[in-house]
Write an enzyme that holds these catalytic residues in place. Structure first.
Site, short mmCIF file in Angstrom:
data_model
loop_
_atom_site.label_atom_id
_atom_site.label_comp_id
_atom_site.label_asym_id
_atom_site.label_seq_id
_atom_site.Cartn_x
_atom_site.Cartn_y
_atom_site.Cartn_z
N LYS A 183 103.88 97.61 61.48
CA LYS A 183 102.92 98.55 60.89
C LYS A 183 103.43 99.06 59.55
CE LYS A 183 101.03 100.26 65.29
NZ LYS A 183 100.92 101.44 66.18
N HIS B 266 93.30 69.83 81.91
CA HIS B 266 92.84 68.98 80.81
C HIS B 266 93.35 69.50 79.47
CE1 HIS B 266 90.16 67.07 83.73
NE2 HIS B 266 89.97 68.30 84.19
N GLU C 216 105.60 93.04 75.10
CA GLU C 216 105.82 94.29 74.37
C GLU C 216 106.83 95.17 75.09
OE1 GLU C 216 102.98 96.87 71.55
OE2 GLU C 216 102.43 97.01 73.66
#
Length: 517
Positions: free
Chosen positions: A451, A347, A318
């Protein structure tokens, strides 16, 4: 790589039990020399930042998370009071909650915390809880999304009776963040359904005069703590955002702040050869040619730090993911960050790291102390901690032998002090790197664009909902009626159908699907 190279490049702060090994990043003398002017400017830039320069011209505000752990650095008395007074108040509040002086209306004491927030307003407290919240006085739960099923799951775990002793912290600077508002409304509905007064179980952490500030007053919240406009969400964990829940959990917040302050003191020094934050920034620059060409894989070899990669993902991406530089040029900067924990990653995706696309550098985080208390051998001569160390060292070596570079940060144990140290280290590294690549680390226009787009979609959804009738229509017909993009309308209709608001009749293709009441 020789031991001499390791020894000559290692940065360590013995009094902090901290070290940074960059020997496997292969920083050349010529690279370091070529960066000297940029490094000098980065030191000057952060000095101005800490002195109170306007760091976010979009909003005309300062950026002062460094002051939170050393109020004496704040540029004026008013800001110092904005730090010290809430800190004293939140400690007093936590003590009163613990002793029952502040208690639920039904009697007894509060037994758990429900934090409602999004982004840094949840991720910071989540990291603190996971890393150093073991054995907390008050366990903590989260609404950190607007997913109704997720909120139902959390509320189901609490139960109606549990709500009577659940203290809710609603965290939003503006009070208008949709995800947080939605979570608060959902929580209030649950309290209402249980016949409980939501306000008498709730605390707000917000900006003075915000929507949430006024709502808390109207609803009779227990109290409100301030959020200042000079603290950004991704660097708010040492403000009231992180300290209120941490103090309620019984975490030593003074040590947490002290760890960050100690790292700040070391990385404020302008000798680049011994500055761990600047070394990180230079390694990031070298790895990606100053253009973010390689991802950062964060591998903490300790379960309690499993959220650290997620925390850094927000802090780094960000802050650094920007379309324009400070001169307005299109640069599309950033560093992609991902990770999990070692040795679990052995793994999972370490296979690709070792043998696949070499598009990354690794950041190992070593915690030297295996466990507190006695240990056992899992085989003659070896403990579980020995294996964990072996996997770290083995993976690091295997990656380097395959041409994959890495950093290794070492701390003695995961404590409030060392977690504060790590957060402080990366916060300053981000500031330095932003200066090196000439971008503003303290605004987020891309987030705001998302937004805005979400708001437009909700407006279309409202229009679409009003146009569905008993007679079946397809998406194109409804899109014409509401004057909106056909695909957007189709997704609105599918959303409504999936949630039982309209009926869908599937055609041969989505263009042929029809919708009706």
């Amino acid at each position: 790589m020789s031991f001499a190279s390791y020894s000559s490049t290692l940065i360590r702060y013995p009094e902090l039990a901290f070290s940074l090994d960059s020997s496997l990043m292969d920083l050349s003398a010529s690279f370091l020399e070529s960066m000297e002017a940029k490094v000098e400017k980065a030191f000057a830039d952060i000095a101005e930042l800490e002195a109170g320069a306007i760091a976010n011209p979009d909003e005309g505000r300062m950026v002062g998370h460094y002051w939170l752990r050393n109020p004496a650095l704040a540029p004026n008395d008013e800001i110092r009071r904005q730090i010290t007074e809430p800190l004293a108040a939140l400690k007093d509040f936590a003590e009163k909650v613990h002793t029952g002086a502040i208690s639920p209306p039904a009697g007894g004491v509060f037994e758990r915390i429900l934090v409602i927030g999004i982004g840094g307003s949840a991720l910071g407290p989540q990291l603190v809880d996971q890393a150093i919240g073991q054995g907390a006085r008050l366990p903590i739960l989260f609404f950190d999304n607007t997913d109704p099923a997720g909120m139902d799951h959390t509320l189901g775990g609490i139960g109606s009776k549990g709500l009577t002793k659940t203290l809710v912290l609603v965290i939003s600077k503006s009070g208008g963040t949709p995800e947080t508002r939605n979570g608060m409304i959902e929580a209030k509905a649950a309290y209402d359904a249980a016949g409980l007064d939501f306000g008498k179980h709730a605390v707000a952490i917000t900006g003075e005069g915000s929507k949430l500030f006024h709502y808390a007053s109207e609803q009779g919240f227990i109290t409100t703590f301030p959020m200042e406009d000079w603290v950004g969400g991704r660097t708010s964990v040492m403000s009231t955002v992180g300290l209120v829940p941490a103090a309620l959990q019984g975490i030593d917040i003074d040590e947490f702040l002290a760890g960050a302050a100690a790292m700040d003191a070391e990385t404020r020094k302008t000798d680049a050869s011994s500055n761990a934050a600047m070394r990180l920034a230079l390694c990031w620059y070298a790895a990606g040619n100053g253009k973010g060409e390689k991802d950062m894989v964060v591998l903490p070899y300790k379960d309690s730090l499993v959220l650290f990669s997620k925390y850094l993902q927000q802090l780094v991406m960000e802050s650094l993911g920007k379309e324009h530089d400070l001169d307005g040029n299109v640069v599309n900067q950033g560093i992609a960050v991902y990770g999990n924990k070692g040795s679990t990653d052995q793994h999972a995706y370490v296979q690709q790291l070792r043998d696949g696309v070499p598009n990354f550098f690794a950041t190992f985080i070593e915690v030297r102390k295996g466990r507190s208390g006695d240990t056992i051998e899992v085989e003659p001569g070896n403990t579980s901690a020995d294996y964990l160390q072996g996997f770290l060292r083995g993976t690091r070596k295997a990656l380097y032998e395959s041409g994959r570079k890495s950093l290794t940060i070492s701390i003695r144990a995961v404590t409030p002090f060392s977690l504060g140290m790590l957060i402080g280290l990366f916060e300053r590294a981000v500031s330095f790197y932003a200066s090196l690549i000439h971008v503003n680390a303290y605004h987020q226009p891309g987030v705001e664009a998302g937004k805005k787009a979400a708001g437009i979609f909700l407006e279309v959804l409202s229009g679409v909902r009003s146009r569905v009738v008993g007679e079946p229509k397809n998406a194109e017909q409804i899109a014409y009626e509401v004057d909106a993009d056909v695909e957007d309308v189709y997704h609105c209709l599918n959303h409504l159908a999936s949630n039982g608001d309209v009926q869908i009749s599937l055609g041969k293709t989505p263009q042929d699907d029809t919708f009706s009441l």
